[in-house]
Design a protein around this motif. Structure first.
Motif, PDB file in Angstrom:
ATOM      1  N   TYR A  65       4.302   8.868 -10.189  1.00  0.00           N
ATOM      2  CA  TYR A  65       2.956   8.798  -9.624  1.00  0.00           C
ATOM      3  C   TYR A  65       2.763   7.466  -8.888  1.00  0.00           C
ATOM      4  CZ  TYR A  65       1.524  12.793 -12.495  1.00  0.00           C
ATOM      5  OH  TYR A  65       1.405  14.050 -13.062  1.00  0.00           O
ATOM      6  N   PHE A  66       1.894   7.506  -7.888  1.00  0.00           N
ATOM      7  CA  PHE A  66       1.477   6.252  -7.275  1.00  0.00           C
ATOM      8  C   PHE A  66       0.545   5.534  -8.245  1.00  0.00           C
ATOM      9  CE2 PHE A  66       2.787   8.661  -3.572  1.00  0.00           C
ATOM     10  CZ  PHE A  66       3.384   7.705  -2.778  1.00  0.00           C
ATOM     11  N   TRP A  67       0.658   4.225  -8.307  1.00  0.00           N
ATOM     12  CA  TRP A  67      -0.160   3.414  -9.212  1.00  0.00           C
ATOM     13  C   TRP A  67      -1.324   2.816  -8.453  1.00  0.00           C
ATOM     14  CZ3 TRP A  67       4.733   0.500 -11.350  1.00  0.00           C
ATOM     15  CH2 TRP A  67       5.512   1.414 -12.080  1.00  0.00           C
ATOM     16  N   GLY A  68      -2.421   2.619  -9.165  1.00  0.00           N
ATOM     17  CA  GLY A  68      -3.636   2.128  -8.535  1.00  0.00           C
ATOM     18  C   GLY A  68      -3.849   0.644  -8.704  1.00  0.00           C
ATOM     19  N   ARG A  69      -5.010   0.243  -8.313  1.00  0.00           N
ATOM     20  CA  ARG A  69      -5.385  -1.170  -8.398  1.00  0.00           C
ATOM     21  C   ARG A  69      -5.657  -1.547  -9.851  1.00  0.00           C
ATOM     22  NH1 ARG A  69      -9.654  -4.074  -4.263  1.00  0.00           N
ATOM     23  NH2 ARG A  69      -9.012  -6.204  -4.765  1.00  0.00           N
ATOM     24  N   PRO A  70      -5.274  -2.748 -10.283  1.00  0.00           N
ATOM     25  CA  PRO A  70      -5.574  -3.174 -11.653  1.00  0.00           C
ATOM     26  C   PRO A  70      -7.076  -3.142 -11.928  1.00  0.00           C
ATOM     27  CG  PRO A  70      -4.025  -4.690 -10.616  1.00  0.00           C
ATOM     28  CD  PRO A  70      -4.518  -3.776  -9.538  1.00  0.00           C
ATOM     29  N   ALA A 148      -0.206  -0.368   0.041  1.00  0.00           N
ATOM     30  CA  ALA A 148       0.134  -0.238  -1.383  1.00  0.00           C
ATOM     31  C   ALA A 148       0.856   1.078  -1.652  1.00  0.00           C
ATOM     32  CB  ALA A 148      -1.136  -0.327  -2.225  1.00  0.00           C
ATOM     33  N   ALA A 149       0.449   2.132  -0.969  1.00  0.00           N
ATOM     34  CA  ALA A 149       1.131   3.416  -1.124  1.00  0.00           C
ATOM     35  C   ALA A 149       2.545   3.343  -0.556  1.00  0.00           C
ATOM     36  CB  ALA A 149       0.334   4.519  -0.441  1.00  0.00           C
ATOM     37  N   ALA A 150       2.670   2.762   0.638  1.00  0.00           N
ATOM     38  CA  ALA A 150       3.984   2.663   1.278  1.00  0.00           C
ATOM     39  C   ALA A 150       4.956   1.842   0.422  1.00  0.00           C
ATOM     40  CB  ALA A 150       3.841   2.035   2.663  1.00  0.00           C
ATOM     41  N   TRP A 151       4.438   0.809  -0.220  1.00  0.00           N
ATOM     42  CA  TRP A 151       5.280  -0.066  -1.035  1.00  0.00           C
ATOM     43  C   TRP A 151       5.899   0.686  -2.216  1.00  0.00           C
ATOM     44  CZ3 TRP A 151       5.901  -2.641  -5.741  1.00  0.00           C
ATOM     45  CH2 TRP A 151       6.624  -3.837  -5.696  1.00  0.00           C
ATOM     46  N   GLN A 152       5.243   1.763  -2.682  1.00  0.00           N
ATOM     47  CA  GLN A 152       5.691   2.503  -3.861  1.00  0.00           C
ATOM     48  C   GLN A 152       6.497   3.763  -3.537  1.00  0.00           C
ATOM     49  OE1 GLN A 152       2.530   2.770  -7.058  1.00  0.00           O
ATOM     50  NE2 GLN A 152       1.201   2.108  -5.364  1.00  0.00           N
ATOM     51  N   LYS A 154       9.470   4.583  -2.333  1.00  0.00           N
ATOM     52  CA  LYS A 154      10.862   4.749  -2.768  1.00  0.00           C
ATOM     53  C   LYS A 154      10.924   5.153  -4.246  1.00  0.00           C
ATOM     54  CE  LYS A 154      15.328   2.368  -2.931  1.00  0.00           C
ATOM     55  NZ  LYS A 154      16.067   1.090  -2.623  1.00  0.00           N
ATOM     56  N   ARG A 155      10.150   4.484  -5.089  1.00  0.00           N
ATOM     57  CA  ARG A 155      10.145   4.818  -6.523  1.00  0.00           C
ATOM     58  C   ARG A 155       9.644   6.233  -6.765  1.00  0.00           C
ATOM     59  NH1 ARG A 155       5.723   4.920  -9.330  1.00  0.00           N
ATOM     60  NH2 ARG A 155       4.641   3.311  -8.130  1.00  0.00           N
ATOM     61  N   VAL A 156       8.530   6.584  -6.148  1.00  0.00           N
ATOM     62  CA  VAL A 156       7.943   7.914  -6.356  1.00  0.00           C
ATOM     63  C   VAL A 156       8.871   8.998  -5.827  1.00  0.00           C
ATOM     64  CG1 VAL A 156       5.988   9.406  -5.810  1.00  0.00           C
ATOM     65  CG2 VAL A 156       5.601   6.983  -6.298  1.00  0.00           C
ATOM     66  N   LEU A 193      -4.169  11.874  -4.085  1.00  0.00           N
ATOM     67  CA  LEU A 193      -2.772  11.693  -3.701  1.00  0.00           C
ATOM     68  C   LEU A 193      -1.839  12.179  -4.800  1.00  0.00           C
ATOM     69  CD1 LEU A 193      -0.557  10.582  -1.845  1.00  0.00           C
ATOM     70  CD2 LEU A 193      -0.980   8.309  -2.814  1.00  0.00           C
ATOM     71  N   ASN A 194      -2.127  11.816  -6.041  1.00  0.00           N
ATOM     72  CA  ASN A 194      -1.263  12.227  -7.144  1.00  0.00           C
ATOM     73  C   ASN A 194      -1.397  13.718  -7.447  1.00  0.00           C
ATOM     74  OD1 ASN A 194       0.025   9.762  -7.616  1.00  0.00           O
ATOM     75  ND2 ASN A 194      -1.640   9.013  -8.906  1.00  0.00           N
ATOM     76  N   MET A 195      -2.569  14.288  -7.205  1.00  0.00           N
ATOM     77  CA  MET A 195      -2.711  15.736  -7.343  1.00  0.00           C
ATOM     78  C   MET A 195      -1.855  16.461  -6.311  1.00  0.00           C
ATOM     79  SD  MET A 195      -6.816  16.211  -8.027  1.00  0.00           S
ATOM     80  CE  MET A 195      -6.708  18.005  -7.874  1.00  0.00           C
ATOM     81  N   ALA A 196      -1.826  15.931  -5.089  1.00  0.00           N
ATOM     82  CA  ALA A 196      -0.996  16.534  -4.043  1.00  0.00           C
ATOM     83  C   ALA A 196       0.486  16.447  -4.407  1.00  0.00           C
ATOM     84  CB  ALA A 196      -1.260  15.847  -2.711  1.00  0.00           C
ATOM     85  N   LEU A 197       0.876  15.354  -5.045  1.00  0.00           N
ATOM     86  CA  LEU A 197       2.267  15.228  -5.510  1.00  0.00           C
ATOM     87  C   LEU A 197       2.595  16.328  -6.509  1.00  0.00           C
ATOM     88  CD1 LEU A 197       2.727  11.395  -6.158  1.00  0.00           C
ATOM     89  CD2 LEU A 197       3.834  12.748  -4.372  1.00  0.00           C
TER      90      LEU A 197
END
Length: 204
Positions: A65-70, A148-152, A154-156, A193-197
């Motif tokens: 999943y993409f992670w959100g803001r702290p 922030a989404a683009a940065w994650q 590769k992991r997702v 975004l995570n629902m679409a994933l």
């Protein structure tokens, strides 16, 4: 004197009925009629079950999943009601950390978050976007920046078995522009975004 008291009491009751009952009921009714979804909290449903609100962030920690803001929100310590403990995205206690940029605690928290993020993204050489390191003023921010989404990605992509290009297209399709073209910054609703994933690349 009694006449003045009766007049004052009547005026108090009348204004209470008008401003405390009639006016709020009228405004609520008009808003529900004009904006029914927003008036009910902008709730998001999946398979007939409410899973969140478009307006309130949630915590995601799995690699897929993409992670959100702290979030800096807190709640009462069950062991000591005079103290608080961290409870991210606590909608009942919205607020920021109120730490100044010069705060040692803030700098230490940012440094810890940076180390954790870099450990979860080996090989990522781009700077960590600021919204992944700092909490928002509300502690409930439901969005992340396109950076922030683009940065994650590769992991997702690795966790979902999807290609990075496919995820970039998904992120782009869900990116919201500035309000009225001028207010705010481009952003992505994390829950959507995570629902679409989950819909396109279900977790195994």
């Amino acid at each position: 004197m009694w006449k003045d008291l009766r007049s004052s009491a009547f005026l108090l009751l009348a204004l209470t009925a008008i401003t405390g009952l009639a006016y709020p009921a009228a405004v609520t009714g008009m808003v529900r009629a004009a904006f029914p979804w927003q008036a009910e909290g902008s709730l998001i449903e999946k398979n007939g079950r409410v899973i969140g609100s478009e307006l309130i962030g949630q915590s995601f920690s799995l690699a897929g999943y993409f992670w959100g803001r702290p979030s800096a929100t807190t709640t009462a310590d069950p062991a000591d009601s005079t103290k608080t403990i961290a409870q991210p995205y606590n909608a009942a206690n919205s607020g920021a950390s109120n730490l100044a940029p010069s705060s040692k605690a803030l700098n230490e928290a940012v440094a810890e978050r940076k180390i954790a993020l870099q450990s979860a993204h080996p090989g990522q050489t781009d700077p960590v976007p600021a919204d992944l390191l700092t909490s928002s003023a509300s502690g409930l921010d439901p969005h992340i920046s396109p950076a922030a989404a683009a940065w994650q990605i590769k992991r997702v992509a690795a966790a979902r078995g999807a290609s990075a290009d496919e995820l970039r297209k998904l992120v782009a399709s869900l990116t919201e522009g500035r309000d009225w073209g001028v207010l705010g910054e481009p952003r992505i609703n994390l829950l959507r975004l995570n629902m679409a994933l989950d819909e396109r690349w279900p977790m195994k």
